[in-house]
Design an enzyme around this catalytic site. Sequence first.
Site, short mmCIF file in Angstrom:
data_model
loop_
_atom_site.label_atom_id
_atom_site.label_comp_id
_atom_site.label_asym_id
_atom_site.label_seq_id
_atom_site.Cartn_x
_atom_site.Cartn_y
_atom_site.Cartn_z
N HIS A 165 -13.58 -7.65 -20.40
CA HIS A 165 -14.50 -6.66 -19.84
C HIS A 165 -15.10 -7.24 -18.56
O HIS A 165 -15.67 -8.33 -18.57
CB HIS A 165 -15.59 -6.31 -20.86
CG HIS A 165 -15.05 -5.58 -22.05
ND1 HIS A 165 -15.56 -5.76 -23.33
CD2 HIS A 165 -14.03 -4.69 -22.18
CE1 HIS A 165 -14.88 -5.00 -24.18
NE2 HIS A 165 -13.95 -4.34 -23.50
N GLU B 148 -18.64 -9.08 -17.96
CA GLU B 148 -19.06 -10.19 -18.81
C GLU B 148 -18.75 -11.53 -18.12
O GLU B 148 -17.90 -12.30 -18.54
CB GLU B 148 -18.39 -10.05 -20.18
CG GLU B 148 -18.84 -8.75 -20.86
CD GLU B 148 -18.06 -8.39 -22.12
OE1 GLU B 148 -17.34 -9.26 -22.64
OE2 GLU B 148 -18.17 -7.24 -22.57
N ARG C 186 -16.92 -2.10 -16.71
CA ARG C 186 -16.39 -2.68 -17.95
C ARG C 186 -14.87 -2.68 -18.01
O ARG C 186 -14.25 -3.68 -18.38
CB ARG C 186 -16.95 -1.90 -19.14
CG ARG C 186 -16.29 -2.17 -20.50
CD ARG C 186 -16.88 -1.24 -21.54
NE ARG C 186 -16.14 -1.23 -22.79
CZ ARG C 186 -16.42 -2.02 -23.83
NH1 ARG C 186 -17.38 -2.91 -23.74
NH2 ARG C 186 -15.72 -1.92 -24.94
N HIS D 138 -16.43 -12.85 -25.26
CA HIS D 138 -17.15 -11.68 -24.75
C HIS D 138 -18.64 -12.03 -24.70
O HIS D 138 -19.06 -13.09 -25.16
CB HIS D 138 -16.94 -10.47 -25.65
CG HIS D 138 -15.55 -9.90 -25.59
ND1 HIS D 138 -15.26 -8.68 -25.01
CD2 HIS D 138 -14.36 -10.37 -26.03
CE1 HIS D 138 -13.97 -8.44 -25.09
NE2 HIS D 138 -13.39 -9.45 -25.72
N GLU E 74 -19.20 -13.51 -29.28
CA GLU E 74 -20.06 -12.79 -28.34
C GLU E 74 -21.14 -13.78 -27.91
O GLU E 74 -22.02 -14.16 -28.69
CB GLU E 74 -20.68 -11.56 -29.02
CG GLU E 74 -19.69 -10.49 -29.43
CD GLU E 74 -19.32 -9.56 -28.27
OE1 GLU E 74 -19.87 -9.76 -27.16
OE2 GLU E 74 -18.49 -8.66 -28.48
#
Length: 735
Positions: A242, A245, A300, A366, A441
Amino acid sequence: MTRLVRLTARPWNALVGTASSPPAGQRVLCLVLVATLLGFAAQGAVATEGQSLEVAGAPGSVAVRVAVEDLDTLPLEIQGQFDPCASEVDAAGKRHAILFLNADQRREMSRQRVLFDDLGPVAEHLRRFAPLRTLQRNSVPSIEKYFTAQELKEIRAAAPAGRMGHPCINPNIVNLTYDEYHPPATGDCLLLNLTNRFPDLVEMVVIGESIEGRPIHALKITDEPLRDDPTEESIVFTGITHAREWVTYEMMLYLAESLLTRYETDSRIRHIVDNSVVWLVPVVNPDGHLYSWNEERFWRKNRRPDPMCDGVDINRNYDYDWGMAGSHGFQCSETYRGAFPASEPETQAIQELLQDQKPAVAVSYHNYSQLVLFPWGHTTQVTPESFTSLRAMGHKYSDLVYDHSGFSYTPGQSSYTIYLTSGAFDDYAYGAQGALSFTPELRPASFLDGGFALPEDQILPTLEENFEAALWLMTTVADARFIRNPRSDRLIEFRGRAGHDLALPLTPANQDPEVSVHFPSSHREAFTTWMDDREHAPPFWGDLFHDVEAMGSGGGYRVWLPNEPILAGWAESLRRYKALPGVFEDGAEIMLSNVEKGAPNFLGIPSLEPVKMSDIVVFRRELDLSRRLGERIIETRSALQDMERANPWINWRWAYRGDDGEIRYAHPLGRGGADPYVYPFRTYRVVVNKTSFTFASSRDRVFLLRFPGTGSGAAQVQGEREANPGLDQAISPSR
């Protein structure tokens, strides 16, 4: 096969600015580098501008927080702004979505009388978390547009003196400072510098091209990068799926730099590089990454042009259970899955890499939310073969981060820890290619802490804490070794009249039976995993707290062999399999999941040595679905204490063929000639004597076995290797 365009190490002027015509792959790379160095002038193919529905980060957009359960009541164009990575859980356990809306959409939210929190203009958020050190040295148009010319002048005037030069100007630079974000050109040049400095340890290849024709680079890091060694297992890391990020790009640069520059001084890294293959794909989405720098900071998706809205979410486009819940068919959605599975060239490049390499572990970084996610994402069912391994590894990852920095990363199956996601990297890597797959994440925990705009002073701490966990994952792969059955010359001890019972007590290096134990692909339907059915997972599992997780089989299998000479020959000839012995070094939890009383669980023991029944802990838990209390422990016993009770919870039995050919049944308490040890490589028939899951009422009892750690840390494994070079490692019973 993956189209690997090899960029072999050569003098710097041979890669940037040469009189001769380089190979096509290098020519594309050089053009991209030169273009990006000249103020990112070259943008590749010009994508059609999307319609007004594309509002993430656009001037005038606002951020709002709304309960996920209320999204279905909103218009499709508002629902489409939902991004599972930008969802947060409040103190009461309720999940909220962070949406970026234009003024009309915000008014529609009010008109619908949906409760939401107004978090303010996105422009204000970007100014608050502006990466000032990055702006001092780089042009970042997607952020600069929120500042006046005078403010930018003052920011750049405050730049400290003596900052390191650009790595493309100085080819000797192989270290970056991680107190700022690095634009794509800077990262590309660092990777080229590393490739030229360490040609004996790394090879840079092009594994594909983006929708706009940019190369997708991968680094192959190992002690002999130009040679493929089939005896070594591999691990794959990816970043920037994405575009917004950015910290995941820093993570990938930090991994590359650390593995190569510390090889000579860090024994852990040398062990990894010498005994495995590490693949790094720093940018899966190069078009979107560049667009997020130049045009829209919170972009994104990739940059596929579309008459309605541009871009496809690569992490909903993978060809495994594509198109199910957790993805969107609406082009303007942040989770738009594309026109068909693997429609995007970026997705195809990663799929082909995974298919070619069959990695033991695959990791996709991510941010944000501070989670460690693992499959499945498309369903609340559990991964049948590997849930126990995935759970143990996820918790180990989280513990290593916490031990390093004190920051908490919540591990769990992604479908109930964050949200349903179909067509995602994790599910494809595990389901299609057999890799144990994870999505960390990274920081921060919430939008109010920065969200996708992680503050610069947290970049390096984030990288360091996750590097400790990545080191453990890489060491686990480097320690992969062949395991044999110490009690028999066959891997499968017991042959029944209809089939073999098979236990793999240590995690196979690949979860696909065709790869891990060479099971004939033509007979896949004959390979049964116990607990692989819809009845063994609660129907409302997603309503429980995230630390209440689903069941795993624990490694019990059955292979049906009636009138099948091919399978009988396979079972008789199977002598060993390759395992990851470090997965359960901190222990394992196996949740028993009988639907009715007396039904057997089949499982293997995740241990390098026999385990005393007195060291196995049995928990009896209570789940409360109606009151959302999660779980509570009713009682705890050791397995030995449980067996000594007049009315035990669990009955352990196993069967095996003795040296004389006679089939023996044994019992841990000594009945039938056995002893109070649990041995690896037996398929245990564990019968729950009391009803476990019935789903007949709101309160259900759960029995969970906790096994002690294997004690198979990297130092022990390395010591065994040095003492027995080149030998298969067998599990040896010891008392």
